[in-house]
Design an enzyme around this catalytic site. Structure first.
Site, PDB file in Angstrom:
ATOM      1  NE  ARG A   1      78.911  -2.374 -38.312  1.00 22.74           N
ATOM      2  CZ  ARG A   1      79.115  -2.165 -39.439  1.00 22.74           C
ATOM      3  NH1 ARG A   1      79.981  -0.861 -40.224  1.00 22.74           N
ATOM      4  NH2 ARG A   1      79.819  -3.652 -39.456  1.00 22.74           N
ATOM      5  CB  ALA A   2      71.534   2.849 -39.237  1.00 21.57           C
TER       6      ALA A   2
END
Ligand SMILES: [Zn+2]
Length: 404
Positions: free
Chosen positions: A326-327
């Site tokens: 998700r980063a």
């Protein structure tokens, strides 16, 4: 959100600032002129103008990026009380873009027919579709606030007790999550919310829909929303798995200089004394910003990120020891929104650098790093043992080669 959004065709009014980004960065510096006292009898509360909020550049930028690209996956505002977090979220009201939404209670959409045929929608909508009438209406994105005392039933919906009593039949009532579809869902003090409620909200946010089951009755609702949470870390921690689900993390600090604090006081005072006149002083800029948000949403579809820009960024994420995918999803989507806000269709390294702190902070997990490192030792040991085992039985080595 999907590609059915309406573009604001209204020409933006003439303004010295070129882009949305410049508006967000510079308008808060403008000076208020003297206001006449009092105008009473205001029928509805006017939101504090977004662009009149002093300082807090990162918070304003994050909120605007969220309006442009809901795929950034939520915004968390972290800071002490009295730092304009709730004011900023509520002030988004004047910037909210238009979306297409279902005109039907059951939430039928033309895309349901395109993927699932005529039986995928209710009979009324099937008839409308066949007659070439629209199933959707154009409507403004709304700000839905989760009440502080909300119960799980209010959030996901439940049995309609009245219908059950009156008609002796079970009917599922739509919860706050269904109302939040295609809207913004704001949760103040998200860290104080019951775990079960948070889980329900995050699951719905991740899947874009959710199902309510009560005995024999069940119903599935669309719930595609941009989640905005705020929290005061002094009042309790947020579980790491919840933190991971918020794309952008903004650290909201108090204003630093005396001049800023004084100007913030003057604006609040002006707003409380004469909201209409105070809001009017920012209306030209707010109109431009609103049109720019709509234009940036439209432009976003053309904004691309080249491999040359993406690869070093992924290397940086890895170097920081961040595991969650998700980063970079958030980082790249935020950078695309930033480029769109700046009127461009290609993401540069500079765009990535600007939005990096809010995408990458609070992503590292010391626990996971330690856990994986310990695990590496075990994996190596296991591989060695398996190797020894195959050396003792050389004939079967080819077949029993361990696959680690
Ligand atoms: Zn329908």
């Amino acid at each position: 959100m999907s590609d059915t959004e309406e573009v604001n065709s209204k020409e933006p009014v003439a303004h010295p600032f070129r882009t949305l980004r410049e508006l967000v960065e510079h308008v808060s510096g403008k000076a208020l002129t003297e206001l006449p006292q009092e105008d009473s009898g205001l029928a509805e509360p006017l939101p504090f103008p977004f662009l009149a909020i002093i300082g807090q550049r990162e918070m304003k930028l994050a909120l605007v990026l969220g309006l442009i690209n809901p795929n950034i996956g939520g915004i968390l505002l972290i800071g002490p009380r009295g730092t304009a977090k709730t004011t900023a979220v509520r002030s988004l009201l004047d910037l909210l873009p238009q979306v297409e939404r279902s005109a039907c209670y059951y939430g039928c959409l033309p895309e349901d027919i395109e993927t699932g045929g005529m039986t995928a929608v209710c009979p009324d909508c099937a008839k409308k579709y066949a007659e070439g009438r629209p199933l959707t209406i154009t409507d403004r994105v709304r700000l839905v606030e989760l009440p502080l005392n909300a119960q799980l039933e209010d959030v996901v919906g439940g049995i309609d007790e009245r219908a059950a009593l009156l008609h002796e039949r079970m009917k599922v009532r739509r919860g706050i999550l269904a109302q939040a579809d295609r809207n913004l869902l704001y949760i103040d003090e998200v860290n104080l919310l019951e775990d079960a409620i948070v889980d329900a909200i995050l699951d719905a946010a991740a899947q874009g829909s959710y199902t309510v089951r009560r005995g024999p009755v069940s119903a599935t609702y669309r719930a595609r929303f941009l989640l905005i949470g705020s929290m005061n870390p002094e009042e309790g921690r947020l579980r790491p798995q919840i933190l991971d689900r918020f794309g952008l993390r903004v650290l909201v600090k108090g204003l630093e200089t005396q001049a800023e604090r004084l100007e913030a006081y003057r604006r609040v005072q002006a707003y409380l004394t004469n909201p209409r006149s105070m809001v009017a002083q920012f209306s030209a800029e707010m109109q431009v910003a609103s049109a720019e948000v709509a234009a940036a949403r439209q432009r976003l579809r053309q904004v691309t990120l080249s491999d040359e820009v993406a690869n070093p960024a992924i290397a940086l994420v890895q170097k920081m020891g961040i595991d969650s995918l998700r980063a970079e999803i958030t980082w790249f989507e935020a950078a695309r929104a930033y480029a769109a806000a700046d009127g461009r269709t290609d993401v540069t390294l500079e765009d990535l650098k600007t939005v990096a702190p809010m995408c990458l902070r609070l992503r590292r997990s010391p626990f996971m790093t330690e856990y994986i490192n310990n695990q590496k030792g075990e994996e190596t040991e296991l591989a060695e043992l398996l190797d020894e085992l195959s050396q003792k039985t050389p004939a079967r080595r080819a077949r029993k080669k361990p696959r680690i």
